[in-house]
Design a protein around this motif. Structure first.
Motif, PDB file in Angstrom:
ATOM      1  N   MET A   1       0.852  -1.204   0.000  1.00 23.52           N
ATOM      2  CA  MET A   1       0.000   0.000   0.000  1.00 23.52           C
ATOM      3  C   MET A   1       0.884   1.250   0.000  1.00 23.52           C
ATOM      4  SD  MET A   1      -3.194   0.782   2.484  1.00 23.52           S
ATOM      5  CE  MET A   1      -4.307   2.126   2.148  1.00 23.52           C
ATOM      6  N   ASN A   2       0.640   2.116  -0.969  1.00 21.41           N
ATOM      7  CA  ASN A   2       1.452   3.321  -1.088  1.00 21.41           C
ATOM      8  C   ASN A   2       0.777   4.513  -0.419  1.00 21.41           C
ATOM      9  OD1 ASN A   2       3.986   3.434  -2.040  1.00 21.41           O
ATOM     10  ND2 ASN A   2       3.425   3.412  -4.230  1.00 21.41           N
ATOM     11  N   LEU A   3       1.391   4.991   0.633  1.00 22.18           N
ATOM     12  CA  LEU A   3       0.811   6.117   1.347  1.00 22.18           C
ATOM     13  C   LEU A   3       1.728   7.320   1.183  1.00 22.18           C
ATOM     14  CD1 LEU A   3      -0.302   4.263   4.591  1.00 22.18           C
ATOM     15  CD2 LEU A   3      -1.810   5.198   2.829  1.00 22.18           C
ATOM     16  N   ASP A   4       1.142   8.449   0.857  1.00 18.56           N
ATOM     17  CA  ASP A   4       1.917   9.685   0.710  1.00 18.56           C
ATOM     18  C   ASP A   4       1.977  10.368   2.080  1.00 18.56           C
ATOM     19  OD1 ASP A   4       2.867  12.213   0.269  1.00 18.56           O
ATOM     20  OD2 ASP A   4       1.687  12.559  -1.554  1.00 18.56           O
ATOM     21  N   TRP A   5       3.064  10.092   2.812  1.00 18.41           N
ATOM     22  CA  TRP A   5       3.124  10.578   4.194  1.00 18.41           C
ATOM     23  C   TRP A   5       3.221  12.098   4.274  1.00 18.41           C
ATOM     24  CZ3 TRP A   5       1.239   7.899   7.896  1.00 18.41           C
ATOM     25  CH2 TRP A   5       1.235   6.495   7.820  1.00 18.41           C
ATOM     26  N   LYS A   6       3.778  12.703   3.243  1.00 20.22           N
ATOM     27  CA  LYS A   6       3.848  14.168   3.270  1.00 20.22           C
ATOM     28  C   LYS A   6       2.434  14.755   3.214  1.00 20.22           C
ATOM     29  CE  LYS A   6       6.267  18.072   1.295  1.00 20.22           C
ATOM     30  NZ  LYS A   6       7.155  18.568   0.251  1.00 20.22           N
ATOM     31  N   GLU A   7       1.643  14.195   2.325  1.00 13.30           N
ATOM     32  CA  GLU A   7       0.266  14.672   2.195  1.00 13.30           C
ATOM     33  C   GLU A   7      -0.520  14.377   3.486  1.00 13.30           C
ATOM     34  OE1 GLU A   7      -2.160  12.280  -0.330  1.00 13.30           O
ATOM     35  OE2 GLU A   7      -3.526  13.923  -0.852  1.00 13.30           O
ATOM     36  N   ILE A   8      -0.289  13.175   4.034  1.00 11.05           N
ATOM     37  CA  ILE A   8      -0.989  12.783   5.264  1.00 11.05           C
ATOM     38  C   ILE A   8      -0.606  13.706   6.414  1.00 11.05           C
ATOM     39  CG2 ILE A   8      -1.085  10.975   7.037  1.00 11.05           C
ATOM     40  CD1 ILE A   8      -0.797   8.933   4.665  1.00 11.05           C
ATOM     41  N   ASP A   9       0.696  13.939   6.579  1.00 12.87           N
ATOM     42  CA  ASP A   9       1.153  14.790   7.687  1.00 12.87           C
ATOM     43  C   ASP A   9       0.638  16.221   7.544  1.00 12.87           C
ATOM     44  OD1 ASP A   9       2.448  12.706   8.886  1.00 12.87           O
ATOM     45  OD2 ASP A   9       4.444  13.230   8.136  1.00 12.87           O
ATOM     46  N   ARG A  10       0.611  16.682   6.294  1.00  9.23           N
ATOM     47  CA  ARG A  10       0.109  18.049   6.057  1.00  9.23           C
ATOM     48  C   ARG A  10      -1.345  18.141   6.532  1.00  9.23           C
ATOM     49  NH1 ARG A  10       1.023  18.867   0.432  1.00  9.23           N
ATOM     50  NH2 ARG A  10       3.088  19.708   0.828  1.00  9.23           N
ATOM     51  N   TYR A  11      -2.108  17.121   6.229  1.00 10.22           N
ATOM     52  CA  TYR A  11      -3.511  17.137   6.664  1.00 10.22           C
ATOM     53  C   TYR A  11      -3.605  17.053   8.189  1.00 10.22           C
ATOM     54  CZ  TYR A  11      -8.422  16.140   7.229  1.00 10.22           C
ATOM     55  OH  TYR A  11      -9.733  16.215   7.626  1.00 10.22           O
ATOM     56  N   LEU A  12      -2.899  16.078   8.782  1.00  7.74           N
ATOM     57  CA  LEU A  12      -3.056  15.842  10.227  1.00  7.74           C
ATOM     58  C   LEU A  12      -2.577  17.046  11.042  1.00  7.74           C
ATOM     59  CD1 LEU A  12      -1.868  12.102  10.458  1.00  7.74           C
ATOM     60  CD2 LEU A  12      -4.234  12.952  10.529  1.00  7.74           C
ATOM     61  N   ILE A  13      -1.404  17.575  10.669  1.00 11.36           N
ATOM     62  CA  ILE A  13      -0.864  18.714  11.425  1.00 11.36           C
ATOM     63  C   ILE A  13      -1.738  19.948  11.189  1.00 11.36           C
ATOM     64  CG2 ILE A  13       1.114  20.260  11.692  1.00 11.36           C
ATOM     65  CD1 ILE A  13       2.869  17.797  10.794  1.00 11.36           C
ATOM     66  N   GLY A  14      -2.112  20.160   9.942  1.00 20.82           N
ATOM     67  CA  GLY A  14      -2.939  21.334   9.626  1.00 20.82           C
ATOM     68  C   GLY A  14      -4.283  21.275  10.324  1.00 20.82           C
ATOM     69  N   GLU A  15      -4.902  20.104  10.304  1.00 22.42           N
ATOM     70  CA  GLU A  15      -6.233  19.967  10.896  1.00 22.42           C
ATOM     71  C   GLU A  15      -6.151  20.035  12.428  1.00 22.42           C
ATOM     72  OE1 GLU A  15      -8.989  20.172   9.285  1.00 22.42           O
ATOM     73  OE2 GLU A  15     -10.166  19.930  11.122  1.00 22.42           O
ATOM     74  N   ALA A  16      -5.098  19.445  12.998  1.00 25.39           N
ATOM     75  CA  ALA A  16      -4.939  19.512  14.460  1.00 25.39           C
ATOM     76  C   ALA A  16      -4.766  20.965  14.898  1.00 25.39           C
ATOM     77  CB  ALA A  16      -3.732  18.689  14.902  1.00 25.39           C
ATOM     78  N   TRP A  17      -4.154  21.761  14.047  1.00 25.44           N
ATOM     79  CA  TRP A  17      -3.905  23.155  14.437  1.00 25.44           C
ATOM     80  C   TRP A  17      -5.070  24.067  14.038  1.00 25.44           C
ATOM     81  CZ3 TRP A  17       0.376  24.244  17.325  1.00 25.44           C
ATOM     82  CH2 TRP A  17       0.531  25.581  17.672  1.00 25.44           C
ATOM     83  N   ALA A  18      -5.365  24.111  12.727  1.00 25.33           N
ATOM     84  CA  ALA A  18      -6.341  25.108  12.252  1.00 25.33           C
ATOM     85  C   ALA A  18      -7.783  24.690  12.532  1.00 25.33           C
ATOM     86  CB  ALA A  18      -6.137  25.357  10.755  1.00 25.33           C
ATOM     87  N   GLY A  19      -8.025  23.391  12.605  1.00 23.47           N
ATOM     88  CA  GLY A  19      -9.397  22.938  12.883  1.00 23.47           C
ATOM     89  C   GLY A  19      -9.622  22.647  14.357  1.00 23.47           C
ATOM     90  N   SER A  20      -8.666  23.047  15.188  1.00 25.74           N
ATOM     91  CA  SER A  20      -8.653  22.630  16.601  1.00 25.74           C
ATOM     92  C   SER A  20      -9.926  22.984  17.351  1.00 25.74           C
ATOM     93  CB  SER A  20      -7.469  23.302  17.315  1.00 25.74           C
ATOM     94  OG  SER A  20      -7.552  23.019  18.692  1.00 25.74           O
ATOM     95  N   ARG A  21     -10.374  22.026  18.188  1.00 28.25           N
ATOM     96  CA  ARG A  21     -11.506  22.283  19.072  1.00 28.25           C
ATOM     97  C   ARG A  21     -11.048  22.251  20.533  1.00 28.25           C
ATOM     98  NH1 ARG A  21     -16.724  19.927  18.542  1.00 28.25           N
ATOM     99  NH2 ARG A  21     -17.146  21.996  19.392  1.00 28.25           N
ATOM    100  N   VAL A  22      -9.724  22.340  20.744  1.00 26.08           N
ATOM    101  CA  VAL A  22      -9.163  22.227  22.099  1.00 26.08           C
ATOM    102  C   VAL A  22      -9.775  23.268  23.036  1.00 26.08           C
ATOM    103  CG1 VAL A  22      -7.077  22.473  23.493  1.00 26.08           C
ATOM    104  CG2 VAL A  22      -6.974  21.197  21.344  1.00 26.08           C
ATOM    105  N   ALA A  23      -9.766  24.523  22.612  1.00 27.23           N
ATOM    106  CA  ALA A  23     -10.214  25.595  23.518  1.00 27.23           C
ATOM    107  C   ALA A  23     -11.691  25.425  23.866  1.00 27.23           C
ATOM    108  CB  ALA A  23      -9.953  26.955  22.878  1.00 27.23           C
ATOM    109  N   GLU A  24     -12.497  25.045  22.878  1.00 22.94           N
ATOM    110  CA  GLU A  24     -13.935  24.867  23.117  1.00 22.94           C
ATOM    111  C   GLU A  24     -14.178  23.689  24.075  1.00 22.94           C
ATOM    112  OE1 GLU A  24     -16.567  26.366  22.602  1.00 22.94           O
ATOM    113  OE2 GLU A  24     -18.223  24.924  22.503  1.00 22.94           O
ATOM    114  N   HIS A  25     -13.500  22.557  23.833  1.00 23.61           N
ATOM    115  CA  HIS A  25     -13.652  21.407  24.741  1.00 23.61           C
ATOM    116  C   HIS A  25     -13.212  21.771  26.163  1.00 23.61           C
ATOM    117  CE1 HIS A  25     -14.754  18.894  21.505  1.00 23.61           C
ATOM    118  NE2 HIS A  25     -13.560  18.519  21.092  1.00 23.61           N
ATOM    119  N   ALA A  26     -12.136  22.524  26.263  1.00 22.94           N
ATOM    120  CA  ALA A  26     -11.626  22.891  27.593  1.00 22.94           C
ATOM    121  C   ALA A  26     -12.641  23.752  28.328  1.00 22.94           C
ATOM    122  CB  ALA A  26     -10.295  23.633  27.450  1.00 22.94           C
ATOM    123  N   ARG A  27     -13.239  24.682  27.606  1.00 21.18           N
ATOM    124  CA  ARG A  27     -14.234  25.558  28.233  1.00 21.18           C
ATOM    125  C   ARG A  27     -15.426  24.730  28.734  1.00 21.18           C
ATOM    126  NH1 ARG A  27     -18.866  27.541  27.315  1.00 21.18           N
ATOM    127  NH2 ARG A  27     -19.045  26.705  25.189  1.00 21.18           N
TER     128      ARG A  27
END
Ligand SMILES: [Zn+2]
Length: 457
Positions: A1-27
């Motif tokens: 199985m060929n996985l493009d880790w650069k593309e995957i990491d870009r999504y995971l890091i970007g989504e963890a940061w820009a889509g973050s719900r941390v502050a809302e969950h904490a509140r």
């Protein structure tokens, strides 16, 4: 199985940061819901909230798994000297007690201090430092409490190690036997400042009145279990968990909204990757928030008993607890055989994360019910290592508020944990080093280590 880790990491890091719900969950968890003692109404609200979030985040399955928790609470709890109250927090699961006795200062309850005080201890209220005296071999505080009980001490007031009039809900008992981990006698904590006051009173030969009115009972509670399916090896899985409960009165920002939110956020970004890019885990990943960690790991024990007595255990269970004590640095394993294998994943991720192995079995959080079954369990570097925040000792007290939770660092935890778990999920079964541990081998090691202090702080 060929996985493009650069593309995957870009999504995971970007989504963890820009889509973050941390502050809302904490509140919501720390402020709207607040302290989440297992069996409380607030815990029930947290359970509903977490289940609803997992479903909304796109888990393939999410549900609360109800069980009955053996819980405890207290009404009256105070100590007075001549009617003047002393800063006083009972230990978790302190038995009912109403006693007045002379104050005896036992220092750190080292062998020589106990020897000196021995003739005064019967019927006394001992004042003991909770920390370790630096010149003698450290002895777990529970063992020192047992020695005081055996010398006839009626109750113990422990002096917290923190400065600034703080005292927390501490635990006693042998937590490597969590089902039986109860304080060996009535015991409470006071602040350093009031500890000094009690010591002055002891020199004057005064007495203290120690009153705790508590009760033990069974009540409903639940773990919350989500799952993202993986179709290469659907009969295996990985596991990420963290407890959602707190002690009484603590909003639990660091302990453990931080870990609960990292479980939710890691699940959310991995569910998003599957939905948006069509890239799912190779083997399923379970995401669980536990009840009852603060009451002898009851939620994690329930989970392990429900799923792993007959079912196949996870390849790896990662436990998240007190993630606001420092930024992510890697993982700590209980057993050594996966170290190089996991380190190889970290090398591929390229962010300098490292995998370590604890020299002692750590019975201080929810990885313990897994590892005592011989299951590979890890936790994040939370206390013992470089990069620990100087003010990171907030957990079992009212001041463990939402501001103790570090939003930016939690985004990184979610990003790195999702990158690691996805990589591990795609490692074929034959790549995983065999686990030689058995329940028996773990019990043997626990017996050898009993009585030693495990350096978790
Ligand atoms: Zn915790």
């Amino acid at each position: 199985m060929n996985l493009d880790w650069k593309e995957i990491d870009r999504y995971l890091i970007g989504e963890a940061w820009a889509g973050s719900r941390v502050a809302e969950h904490a509140r919501v968890l720390c402020e709207e819901i607040g302290p989440r003692w297992s069996s409380s109404e607030a815990e029930a609200k947290a359970i509903d909230y977490i289940e609803t979030q997992m479903k909304a985040d796109g888990h393939d399955h999410a549900e609360a798994e109800p069980f009955e928790v053996r819980t405890w609470d207290h009404e009256e709890a105070e100590a007075t000297v001549d009617g003047q109250p002393i800063h006083f927090v009972p230990f978790n699961r302190c038995p009912t007690c109403s006693v007045e006795g002379p104050i005896v200062d036992v220092g750190f309850a080292t062998p020589h201090a106990l020897q000196d005080a021995r003739s005064d201890l019967s019927g006394s209220i001992a004042v003991m430092n909770l920390g370790h005296e630096p010149f003698t071999t450290p002895v777990p505080h529970n063992d020192r409490l047992i020695q005081l009980r055996e010398a006839g001490t009626a109750a113990v007031i422990c002096v917290d190690t923190k400065t600034g009039d703080r005292a927390e809900y501490h635990n006693a008992g042998d937590w490597s036997k969590p089902e039986r981990a109860e304080p060996p006698l009535p015991v409470a904590t006071t602040s350093r400042e009031d500890g000094a006051l009690l010591r002055r009173h002891s020199l004057e030969g005064r007495s203290v009145r120690f009153v705790v009115e508590s009760r033990f009972y069974n009540a409903p509670s639940a773990n919350v279990a989500g799952r993202i399916d993986g179709d290469r090896w659907p009969d295996e899985h990985l596991h990420l968990g963290g407890h959602h409960d707190t002690v009484l009165c603590a909003p639990g920002g660091n302990d453990n909204a931080s870990g609960t939110i990292a479980v939710l956020e890691t699940g959310r970004v991995l569910a998003g990757l599957k939905r948006d890019l069509g890239i799912g885990p190779g083997r399923p990943i379970r995401f669980v928030t536990y009840s009852g960690e603060e009451q002898g790991f009851q939620g994690a024990i329930e989970y392990v008993n429900r799923h792993y007595v007959s079912g196949a255990p996870p390849r790896l269970a990662v436990n998240l607890d007190e993630l606001s004590t420092g930024h992510i640095k890697g993982l700590v394993l209980a057993f050594p055989h996966l170290r190089n294998f996991i380190q190889a994943q970290f090398e591929q991720m390229g962010d300098g994360l490292t995998c370590h192995v604890m020299a002692q079995l750590d019975a201080s959080s929810d990885h313990f019910p897994f590892l005592r079954k011989g299951i590979d369990a890890a936790h994040c570097w939370r206390w013992r290592f470089r990069g620990r925040h100087p003010d990171s000792d907030f957990h079992h007290e009212t001041a463990d508020t939402v501001d103790k939770l570090n939003v930016r660092e939690l985004k990184e935890y979610a990003a790195q944990l999702s990158r690691l778990l996805l990589r591990l999920s795609h490692q074929p079964p034959e790549a995983w080093p065999e686990n030689p541990q058995t329940e028996e081998s773990v019990q043997k090691r626990l017996a050898e280590e009993r009585g030693t202090v495990v350096r978790v702080y």
